[in-house]
Design an enzyme around this catalytic site. Structure first.
Site, PDB file in Angstrom:
ATOM      1  N   ASP A 165       0.831  -1.204   0.000  1.00 34.41           N
ATOM      2  CA  ASP A 165       0.000   0.000   0.000  1.00 34.41           C
ATOM      3  C   ASP A 165       0.869   1.258   0.000  1.00 34.41           C
ATOM      4  O   ASP A 165       2.039   1.215   0.398  1.00 34.41           O
ATOM      5  CB  ASP A 165      -0.897   0.029   1.241  1.00 34.41           C
ATOM      6  CG  ASP A 165      -1.894  -1.120   1.249  1.00 34.41           C
ATOM      7  OD1 ASP A 165      -2.193  -1.644   0.171  1.00 34.41           O
ATOM      8  OD2 ASP A 165      -2.352  -1.473   2.352  1.00 34.41           O
TER       9      ASP A 165
HETATM   10  N1  URA Z   1      -1.301  -5.927   3.885  1.00 32.68           N
HETATM   11  C1  URA Z   1      -1.808  -4.662   3.866  1.00 32.68           C
HETATM   12  O1  URA Z   1      -2.858  -4.409   4.424  1.00 32.68           O
HETATM   13  N2  URA Z   1      -1.113  -3.733   3.204  1.00 32.68           N
HETATM   14  C2  URA Z   1       0.087  -3.948   2.606  1.00 32.68           C
HETATM   15  O2  URA Z   1       0.682  -3.033   2.042  1.00 32.68           O
HETATM   16  C3  URA Z   1       0.602  -5.261   2.650  1.00 32.68           C
HETATM   17  C4  URA Z   1      -0.107  -6.233   3.295  1.00 32.68           C
END
Ligand code: URA
Length: 248
Positions: free
Chosen positions: A118
Site C-alpha cells: 500500500d
Molecule cells: N497488507 C496490507 O494491508 N497492506 C500492505 O501493504 C501489505 C499487506
C-alpha cells in the site's frame, strides 16, 4: 537464476539488453566514446564480448551485465507500486533508467514489482524482469512467508493474537485467512507472518479482530531480511545468496 553461459554478444546488443536505450541510441553512445569496457573506452559497437558478469560503464555509470535483474527496494511511505500512480509518486521513479527500460520479450518494459504494498506501507519490495520468478514468488501455492511489522492503533490482546492465528473471515471470502505466525513485540506492536497476499490483507485482518493498523512495514520475504543499511528509497541488486534465501 543460475548464471548460464551466454553466447558472445555485440557491445551494442549488450547495452540494449541492459536497458540503455534503443539499439540506435546504444550504438551512438558507443561510437561517441561514452562506453568503457573493463575500464577501456570502446568505440566499436560491433565488438563481441562474453556478456555474463561483464563490467562496463556508460557515461561514467558503472554497470555489470545480468541476463535478468533481481532487485530489492526499501519502499518508502507515500509511494505507489503502480506504473501509473493516481496520487503519490511511483516507486519506479526510485529506480535508474536502465532498470526501468530493460527490454522484455512480449511484456511490459523493465523490472516489475513482485506484488504490491500500500501507499503508506514501507519495507522490502522485490522487483524483476524475470516473469517466471515473479510468477513463482507471487503464486499462493508456493506459500512464501512474508513478515510484517504491525503498529496497531489500540493495545493488542492475547485474544486478538489467538484469532489471527486461528483465522479470520474477510468480507470477500468465506474461507478464513490465518497468520502463519504472530508474535506480539510490544503493547500495540506485533510481527505477523503471512503466506498469501490478499488485498490490504494485514489491515483487514487487524480490523477483523477489532483493532486497526497505524503503521505497517514489511521486514522479510522468505529468508531475506531487509538490510539495515538499505535506507528508505534505496535499491540494490539481489546477490545469488539473497536469491537462494527467497527461493520458493
Ligand atoms: N497488507 C496490507 O494491508 N497492506 C500492505 O501493504 C501489505 C499487506
Amino acid at each position: 537464476m543460475k548464471a548460464k553461459s551466454l553466447k558472445p554478444m555485440r557491445l551494442e546488443d549488450i547495452l540494449f539488453s541492459q536497458g540503455f536505450g534503443t539499439r540506435r541510441v546504444c550504438a551512438g553512445l558507443i561510437q561517441q566514446g561514452h562506453v568503457a569496457v573493463d575500464g577501456q573506452v570502446q568505440t566499436d559497437a560491433g565488438e563481441s564480448y562474453a556478456p555474463e558478469g561483464l563490467q562496463f560503464s556508460v557515461q561514467g555509470t558503472p554497470w555489470t551485465f545480468h541476463e535478468h535483474a533481481y532487485v530489492m527496494l526499501h519502499k518508502p511511505a507515500g509511494t505507489e507500486c503502480s506504473q501509473k500512480p493516481s496520487a503519490w509518486p511511483s516507486i519506479y521513479t526510485l529506480l535508474p533508467a536502465p532498470l526501468r527500460q530493460r527490454p522484455n520479450k512480449g511484456a511490459v518494459q523493465g523490472v516489475q514489482a513482485v506484488g504490491r504494498l500500500d501507499q503508506d506501507t514501507t519495507g522490502l519490495l522485490l522487483l524483476s524482469d524475470d516473469g517466471a520468478f515473479i510468477h513463482r514468488m507471487s503464486s499462493p501455492k508456493k506459500h512464501v512467508p512474508k513478515v510484517y511489522q504491525v503498529t496497531a492503533c489500540h493495545p493488542i490482546t492475547d485474544a486478538m493474537v489467538q484469532k489471527l492465528l486461528e483465522g479470520v473471515v474477510l468480507d470477500d471470502d468465506p474461507k478464513p485467512v490465518r497468520a502463519a505466525a504472530c508474535a506480539q513485540t510490544g503493547e500495540s506492536t506485533l510481527d505477523l507472518t503471512l503466506t498469501e497476499g490478499k488485498y490490504h490483507q494485514v489491515k483487514r485482518m487487524l480490523a477483523a479482530v477489532g483493532n486497526r493498523v497505524d503503521a505497517l512495514h514489511r521486514s522479510r520475504i522468505g529468508g531475506l531480511t531487509l538490510p539495515a543499511d538499505l535506507a528508505p528509497g534505496q535499491w540494490r541488486l539481489l546477490s545469488e545468496t539473497d536469491l537462494a534465501l527467497i527461493k520458493p
